[in-house]
Scaffold this active site. Structure first.
Site, short mmCIF file in Angstrom:
data_model
loop_
_atom_site.label_atom_id
_atom_site.label_comp_id
_atom_site.label_asym_id
_atom_site.label_seq_id
_atom_site.Cartn_x
_atom_site.Cartn_y
_atom_site.Cartn_z
CG ASP A 193 51.69 4.07 57.14
OD1 ASP A 193 51.27 2.93 57.09
OD2 ASP A 193 52.44 4.28 56.36
CG HIS A 232 0.83 -29.28 57.40
ND1 HIS A 232 0.74 -29.39 56.21
CD2 HIS A 232 1.34 -30.70 58.09
CE1 HIS A 232 0.88 -30.53 55.96
NE2 HIS A 232 1.40 -31.43 56.98
CG HIS A 271 -1.99 -31.20 61.83
ND1 HIS A 271 -2.28 -32.71 61.54
CD2 HIS A 271 -0.31 -31.30 61.63
CE1 HIS A 271 -1.04 -33.30 61.31
NE2 HIS A 271 -0.20 -32.55 61.59
CG HIS A 329 4.50 -32.68 64.39
ND1 HIS A 329 3.25 -32.18 65.21
CD2 HIS A 329 4.02 -33.07 63.22
CE1 HIS A 329 2.37 -32.34 64.06
NE2 HIS A 329 2.78 -32.83 63.05
CG ASP A 334 2.30 -36.03 61.10
OD1 ASP A 334 1.63 -35.35 61.32
OD2 ASP A 334 3.33 -36.20 60.42
#
Length: 941
Positions: A446, A656, A660, A696, A808
């Site tokens: 309180d 990747h 690339h 990408h 790609d």
């Protein structure tokens, strides 16, 4: 007939015979006349019976009958009665025959003035036609039409209208009609309230009036006088406020019993306590409550009256404390509900004015009073209770609103819960404990929030009152804390605080799991917490549980966001481009494309032959050669930082990786230079395509979308619901780089162009998912068949997707050595993923299983079903792209020859990559034989 819906009264008109006395019916509720009643008249019995009949009404049909009987009893020569009730907001409707009362002429005048109007008939234009034809003026000289609007003063509107065709009225009949009007309105209110509450048990019908005393039985005068007084009292009992109603009843009892003061002690529903709100002519500011024990409790059980001499000293002390005076005499009479036959209140009269004791006659007066008023009293109390419940529900909704606005901080939320719980229950103190593993923790009190953990309270989750509630999940209401075995009074002894009673209730989440406990201490305006407080606490705990659970979840989400933000900062720090790096890159300016290689803009050029350190400058050279730097006024240092950041954003898996991305970007440049893309696409679309090629595969982990979902990775959790998990992550990383300080190459774009650029990048990067390509393949074929339309926006979107996919897969358009080397890199990635899947206990696809994959056949299948159709479409749209298709077809032939050779010879071992490392020769397309080695320099091509 039946009961009408809502506020519509369905009534019937009828020709009536001569007036006849009505049978006494049910329980009554009366309104006080505006003028003092005249001396008793011969028709007083008929009026009393009529009003008693109205007082017993509990439904629409009963109201209609009672109105007809009452008017027939008190008015001369009643011929027709039409009763209309407000239906909706303005219509006054009658059922038999069904019609609406036009509010014109005399009727309109009466409704506006809200006063009764008498006339020699209504105008023909005021009536709906046939139903009211008998009321058309002129009527016989000794008859009239009374238009009686019944106005609800609280609502400020007319609730009903009664049309009566009758004779002329005398003064006595005028007074009687006033009483009938007011009692009809009260009966209507009661019926509407009962309809709103829903079906209830109908009150019992009154049998016969209570037997009078011997003195009453000697003559009718005393009985008539008492009945007239009770009739006058009942006429005043139209209040919907229980306190106002009690005041009138208590004043009547004080006058009739000659008591100095009276009060009603209301019995709680659980028969555990008494409460009092009104004493004599005073309404208390706070309701007084005390336990229903001792002799008063015996009165409730036995239903018999008692006097002062029957009380215990504790009862006397309790009553004297409540009244504020010494008791000399007292009479306590139980008030019994006709509906339940249970004691609902104790009517108490204190200290007779003459100093005498209360007599049996006083007891009879009280019983006689409540015989006629108990029903309206209990109905009003029930109505007030429902109003209280309504207010509590509204308060709970406000509480919920308050709680759900503090979800961002658990401590503030707990402080709000404490405040609201204390206010709702009228408790002195409230504490909230949260369940933390096997402990209950309280750090909000309180007085406020405890920041220092050393001051927070921790108790075992299975000890004490709070622990019992946390363990059982059940609410615990303790009327006497010191008498309860689970209460520890050591804190009270040390602080001097006295804990009288406790209400402790669990706080649960949506799964009904206890997540905390709230403890209310010391009811302020009562002896203990009531059943009503328990119900309120249960409802309140639901809001608490939901808000606390969501607040804790919100906290976890915030912490996760902070960790993610920190991780991003760390990543960006390690990816950060130093000033020296971009200064070195731009030291000699941007190199012309021709300076890189004379064949740099030719489809035969192999971008992987360029050293990786020179690729960033090559990107700048291509952008300058395509004139994007000048056209879009791109700041060169910003562009240099962006290119270097993108390069650092790639990991180093076998395939990747950044090389690339560079190869894909270079092929986009080749398409621009060789296929004259400016005749097909807008500049901003080509620019978006090139930047998308760079970005990408950002942060590619060497695994595909299926693996992300199967392994339940963080990326799958973020993007699996939308599909294309890795592609969405690549786009998100691109946006993160653009948002990095000093890297936003689109900073000078207009808002419209900036939004379009990001939309284009998103769509183009998502198009690198081969699943997306297969979905739109038929649309691409159709576009190739009908021809490309530059004005067709859908053709623009399809062409961008096709160009991105061709970029790609552009390694397949290079020479055989490049294609074979790329296959080695790709399958190294695939086999690494297959090994991970085996470690997870899953069975990898054949193409990713190094023990099962036969690369030549897999490559032939890929060429035939994916690569060749793509470049065939490109050739159909751009005839100059024919050489790309031919080179892909040539590489497919090479794989066929390799497959044939090893079918005869057999693979070198069970490792599918071994044959790629072995020196062997296959006939080239020109008939010569060239050495093939996966490790040979690509410059040899």
């Amino acid at each position: 007939m039946g009961q009408a819906c809502g506020h519509s009264i369905l009534c019937r008109s009828q020709q009536y015979p001569a007036a006849r006395p009505a049978e006494p019916r049910g329980q009554q509720v009366f309104l006080k006349p505006d003028e003092p009643p005249p001396p008793p008249q011969p028709c007083a019995d008929s009026l009393q019976d009529a009003l008693l009949s109205l007082g017993s009404v509990i439904d629409i049909s009963g109201l209609q009958r009672a109105v007809k009987e009452a008017l027939s009893a008190v008015l001369p020569r009643v011929e027709t009665v039409y009763t209309y009730l407000l239906d909706g907001e303005s219509q006054l409707v009658c059922e038999d025959p069904p019609h609406e009362l036009p509010q014109e002429g005399k009727v309109r005048e009466a409704i506006i003035s809200q006063k009764r109007l008498g006339c020699n008939g209504l105008g023909f234009s005021d009536l709906p036609g046939k139903p009211l034809a008998r009321l058309v003026a002129p009527l016989a000289p000794d008859t009239q039409v009374l238009v009686m609007p019944l106005a609800d003063k609280e609502a400020g509107a007319v609730a009903a209208v009664i049309l009566v065709h009758c004779g002329q009225l005398s003064d006595n009949e005028e007074w009687s009609l006033q009483a009938v009007e007011k009692h009809t309105l009260v009966a209507l209110r009661r019926v509407q309230v009962l309809q709103q509450r829903g079906p209830r048990e109908a009150p019992r019908a009154v049998q016969n009036p209570p037997e009078g005393t011997a003195e009453d039985q000697k003559g009718g005068a005393a009985y008539t006088d008492r009945d007239r007084k009770i009739l006058q009292l009942c006429g005043e009992l139209y209040d919907l406020d229980a306190s106002s109603l009690q005041l009138k009843v208590l004043q009547y009892l004080q006058q009739e019993t000659r008591a100095s003061r009276c009060c009603l002690l209301l019995v709680s529903e659980d028969n555990l306590q008494l409460s009092c709100k009104v004493i004599g002519d005073k309404v208390l500011g706070e309701e007084v409550s005390f336990p229903l024990t001792g002799c008063l409790g015996q009165v409730v059980e036995d239903k018999k009256s008692i006097q002062l001499k029957d009380l215990t000293s504790e009862d006397v002390q309790q009553l004297q404390s409540m009244l504020g005076c010494e008791l000399q005499a007292m009479l306590c009479v139980p008030v019994i509900s006709r509906a339940t036959d249970q004691v609902v209140a104790l009517a108490c009269a204190f200290n007779k004015l003459e100093g005498d004791l209360f007599t049996d006659e006083d007891e009879h007066v009280i019983q006689h009073c409540f015989h006629y008023t108990s029903t309206v009293l209990t109905s009003t109390l029930a109505f007030q209770k429902e109003q209280k419940l309504k207010c509590e529900c509204q308060a709970l909704l406000q509480v919920a609103k308050n709680l759900f606005t503090h979800l961002d901080d658990v401590s503030v939320l707990l402080q709000e819960i404490i405040t609201e719980a204390r206010n709702l229950s009228n408790a002195e103190i409230c504490s909230v404990f949260l369940l933390d593993q096997n402990e209950l923790v309280a750090k909000v009190f309180d007085g406020g929030v405890v920041d220092d953990e050393s001051y927070e309270i921790r108790i075992p989750a299975d000890q004490g009152i709070a622990g019992h509630v946390a363990t059982t999940g059940q609410i615990l209401n303790i009327p006497d804390a010191y008498a309860h075995p689970l209460f520890y009074r050591g804190v009270d002894d040390s602080t001097g605080f006295r804990t009288r009673n406790i209400l402790c209730f669990p706080i649960k989440n949506e799964n009904q799991e206890v997540i905390g406990v709230a403890e209310l201490v010391n009811k302020i305006n009562g002896p203990w917490f009531s059943k009503f407080d328990e119900d309120l606490a249960t409802a309140f705990s639901i809001y608490c549980g939901i808000s606390i659970a969501h607040s804790l979840l919100y906290k976890k989400v915030n912490e996760a966001q902070y960790r993610s933000h920190l991780a991003n900062e760390m990543m960006m720090y390690h990816m950060k481009v130093s000033d020296d790096e971009y200064t070195k890159l731009l030291h000699d300016g941007i190199q012309p494309v021709a300076a890189i290689d004379s064949n740099f803009a030719s489809f035969t050029y192999t971008p992987r032959s360029l050293p990786e350190d020179d690729t960033s400058m090559a990107i700048l050279s291509m952008l300058q050669d395509m004139n994007f730097i000048n056209n879009y006024k791109i700041d060169c240092p910003t562009l240099a930082r962006f290119c270097l950041m993108v390069k650092k954003g790639y990991r180093d898996p076998p395939y990747h990786n950044w090389m690339h991305a560079f190869s894909v970007s270079h092929f986009c440049y080749l398409l621009y230079k060789n296929l004259e893309l400016t005749n097909y696409l807008e500049d901003i679309e080509i620019f978006a395509l090139f930047i998308s090629c760079m970005c990408h595969d950002l942060d590619h982990r060497g695994t595909n979308n299926s693996f992300q979902v199967a392994s339940k990775s963080v990326l799958a959790a973020l993007y699996s619901s939308e599909g294309s998990v890795m592609e969405r992550h690549h786009f998100a990383q691109a946006i993160a780089i653009l948002n990095t300080h000093g890297c936003n190459i689109f900073d000078h774009f207009s808002r419209k162009d900036y939004q379009r650029m990001l939309d284009l990048m998103r769509d183009i990067i998502l198009a690198t998912d081969l699943a997306h390509h297969l979905r739109i393949f038929k649309d691409l074929q159709k576009m190739a068949e009908v021809g490309y339309d530059r004005n067709n926006k859908q053709h623009h979107r399809l062409l961008l997707c096709l160009l991105m996919t061709s970029c790609d897969l552009s390694d397949q358009t290079k020479g055989w050595k490049t294609t074979r080397k790329i296959a080695e890199l790709i399958y190294k990635e695939f086999f690494s993923q297959g090994d991970l899947e085996k470690a997870m206990g899953n069975r990898p696809m054949e193409m990713m299983d190094r023990e099962k994959a036969y690369i030549p056949e897999l490559q032939i299948s890929f060429m035939e079903h994916i690569a060749m159709p793509i470049y065939k479409l490109l050739q159909d749209l751009f005839p100059k792209a024919a050489e790309l298709y031919e080179r892909v077809a040539s590489n497919r032939e090479h794989w066929t020859k390799v497959s044939h050779k090893f079918t005869i010879r057999g693979l070198p071992s069970n490792n599918s990559l071994d044959f790629l490392d072995e020196e062997y020769e296959v006939p080239d397309l020109d008939g010569t034989r060239a050495p093939i080695n996966g490790c040979c320099s690509l410059d040899a091509e």
